[in-house]
Write a protein that holds these residues in place. Structure first.
Motif, short mmCIF file in Angstrom:
data_model
loop_
_atom_site.label_atom_id
_atom_site.label_comp_id
_atom_site.label_asym_id
_atom_site.label_seq_id
_atom_site.Cartn_x
_atom_site.Cartn_y
_atom_site.Cartn_z
N MET A 1 18.20 -64.29 89.48
CA MET A 1 19.20 -64.69 90.44
C MET A 1 20.29 -63.63 90.49
SD MET A 1 21.62 -68.04 90.48
CE MET A 1 23.19 -67.40 89.95
N TYR A 2 20.70 -63.30 91.67
CA TYR A 2 21.81 -62.38 91.86
C TYR A 2 23.02 -63.18 92.28
CZ TYR A 2 18.41 -58.65 91.58
OH TYR A 2 17.44 -57.81 91.15
N ASP A 3 24.14 -62.91 91.63
CA ASP A 3 25.38 -63.64 91.89
C ASP A 3 26.29 -62.77 92.76
OD1 ASP A 3 27.67 -65.14 91.83
OD2 ASP A 3 28.10 -64.76 89.72
N LEU A 4 26.11 -62.85 94.06
CA LEU A 4 26.93 -62.08 94.99
C LEU A 4 27.44 -63.01 96.06
CD1 LEU A 4 24.64 -58.98 95.41
CD2 LEU A 4 26.75 -59.09 94.12
N ALA A 5 28.74 -63.19 96.11
CA ALA A 5 29.32 -64.05 97.14
C ALA A 5 30.81 -63.79 97.23
CB ALA A 5 29.08 -65.53 96.82
N ALA A 6 31.36 -64.08 98.38
CA ALA A 6 32.82 -64.02 98.52
C ALA A 6 33.35 -65.40 98.20
CB ALA A 6 33.19 -63.59 99.93
N GLY A 7 33.12 -65.83 97.01
CA GLY A 7 33.55 -67.15 96.58
C GLY A 7 34.51 -67.03 95.43
N ALA A 8 34.91 -68.17 94.93
CA ALA A 8 35.84 -68.17 93.81
C ALA A 8 35.74 -69.49 93.08
CB ALA A 8 37.27 -67.95 94.32
N GLY A 9 36.28 -69.51 91.90
CA GLY A 9 36.34 -70.75 91.14
C GLY A 9 37.42 -70.65 90.08
N ALA A 10 37.98 -71.78 89.75
CA ALA A 10 39.00 -71.82 88.70
C ALA A 10 38.78 -73.07 87.85
CB ALA A 10 40.40 -71.85 89.31
N LEU A 11 39.02 -72.93 86.58
CA LEU A 11 38.86 -74.01 85.61
C LEU A 11 40.09 -73.98 84.72
CD1 LEU A 11 36.85 -75.99 83.99
CD2 LEU A 11 36.28 -73.94 82.70
N ILE A 12 40.78 -75.09 84.60
CA ILE A 12 42.00 -75.17 83.79
C ILE A 12 41.67 -75.95 82.51
CG2 ILE A 12 44.42 -75.86 83.73
CD1 ILE A 12 43.73 -73.84 85.98
N LEU A 13 41.92 -75.30 81.37
CA LEU A 13 41.71 -75.92 80.06
C LEU A 13 43.05 -76.00 79.34
CD1 LEU A 13 38.62 -73.83 78.88
CD2 LEU A 13 38.59 -76.16 79.76
N LYS A 14 43.17 -76.95 78.42
CA LYS A 14 44.37 -77.07 77.60
C LYS A 14 44.12 -76.43 76.25
CE LYS A 14 47.99 -80.08 76.04
NZ LYS A 14 49.07 -79.18 76.32
N ARG A 15 45.04 -75.62 75.83
CA ARG A 15 44.93 -74.91 74.57
C ARG A 15 45.29 -75.82 73.39
NH1 ARG A 15 48.16 -69.33 73.42
NH2 ARG A 15 47.29 -68.93 71.37
N GLY A 16 44.65 -75.57 72.25
CA GLY A 16 45.04 -76.22 71.01
C GLY A 16 44.40 -77.57 70.76
N LEU A 17 43.49 -78.00 71.60
CA LEU A 17 42.81 -79.27 71.35
C LEU A 17 41.62 -79.03 70.43
CD1 LEU A 17 42.81 -80.75 74.97
CD2 LEU A 17 44.40 -81.23 73.12
N THR A 18 41.15 -80.06 69.76
CA THR A 18 39.99 -79.89 68.88
C THR A 18 38.71 -79.69 69.68
OG1 THR A 18 39.74 -82.28 68.77
CG2 THR A 18 40.98 -81.22 66.99
N ARG A 19 38.69 -80.16 70.94
CA ARG A 19 37.56 -79.94 71.86
C ARG A 19 38.13 -79.52 73.20
NH1 ARG A 19 33.69 -84.78 72.41
NH2 ARG A 19 32.51 -83.16 73.43
N ASN A 20 37.39 -78.66 73.90
CA ASN A 20 37.84 -78.26 75.23
C ASN A 20 37.91 -79.47 76.15
OD1 ASN A 20 38.14 -75.55 74.68
ND2 ASN A 20 36.04 -75.06 75.27
N ARG A 21 38.99 -79.56 76.89
CA ARG A 21 39.17 -80.63 77.85
C ARG A 21 39.50 -79.99 79.19
NH1 ARG A 21 44.15 -84.17 78.31
NH2 ARG A 21 43.67 -85.33 80.19
N VAL A 22 38.66 -80.23 80.18
CA VAL A 22 38.89 -79.68 81.51
C VAL A 22 39.95 -80.52 82.20
CG1 VAL A 22 37.85 -79.16 83.76
CG2 VAL A 22 36.53 -78.80 81.65
N LEU A 23 41.03 -79.87 82.61
CA LEU A 23 42.11 -80.57 83.28
C LEU A 23 41.95 -80.57 84.80
CD1 LEU A 23 45.11 -79.17 81.21
CD2 LEU A 23 43.82 -81.28 80.85
N GLY A 24 41.37 -79.52 85.33
CA GLY A 24 41.17 -79.43 86.77
C GLY A 24 40.29 -78.25 87.12
N THR A 25 39.56 -78.37 88.21
CA THR A 25 38.70 -77.30 88.68
C THR A 25 38.77 -77.22 90.20
OG1 THR A 25 36.75 -78.69 88.98
CG2 THR A 25 37.03 -77.69 86.82
N HIS A 26 38.41 -76.07 90.70
CA HIS A 26 38.19 -75.93 92.14
C HIS A 26 37.24 -74.75 92.34
CE1 HIS A 26 39.02 -76.99 96.25
NE2 HIS A 26 38.92 -75.70 96.52
#
Length: 126
Positions: free
Chosen positions: A1-26
């Motif tokens: 698979m080739y990953d070529l696109a004029a796209g974007a993505g963002a993932l917000i994580l909180k620091r310092g938790l014992t497990r990663n917790r996703v706060l928001g994405t787009h």
């Protein structure tokens, strides 16, 4: 698979938790570049002996599969036109879903960027 696109993505994580917790994405994609790149594969309708000489060596070296840019001028112009705004839009929407602002960003990890775009994004985000 080739990953070529004029796209974007963002993932917000909180620091310092014992497990990663996703706060928001787009995530978004822009299909306007879908025909600018592709994989040329030799087939009975396009035998290797009819390929241009410079492409023949590449096709043989890669097992008859080669990623090609069919319209480099359009691809470069379109990427320059939409990439930064797509990334900023995704970052801002993910932050909004996380009840956060740009001022809350403590670490930024980006992929598939040329250096000038990376520097511009850091400057824009402060």
């Amino acid at each position: 698979m080739y990953d070529l696109a004029a796209g974007a993505g963002a993932l917000i994580l909180k620091r310092g938790l014992t497990r990663n917790r996703v706060l928001g994405t787009h995530i978004m994609t822009d299909g306007s570049l879908a025909r600018d790149t592709g994989v040329f594969t030799a087939a009975p309708s396009t035998p290797l002996k009819r390929c241009p000489r410079k492409e023949l060596a590449v096709l043989r070296a890669r097992g008859n599969r080669s990623l090609r840019v069919f319209d480099a001028a359009h691809m470069k112009a379109r990427l320059n036109e939409v990439s930064m705004s797509n990334w900023l839009s995704c970052i801002d929407k993910a932050l909004m879903k996380s009840d956060a602002t740009r001022a809350d960003i403590g670490f930024l990890n980006v992929l598939h960027f040329k250096r000038s775009m990376h520097d511009g994004l850091l400057e824009t985000l402060g």
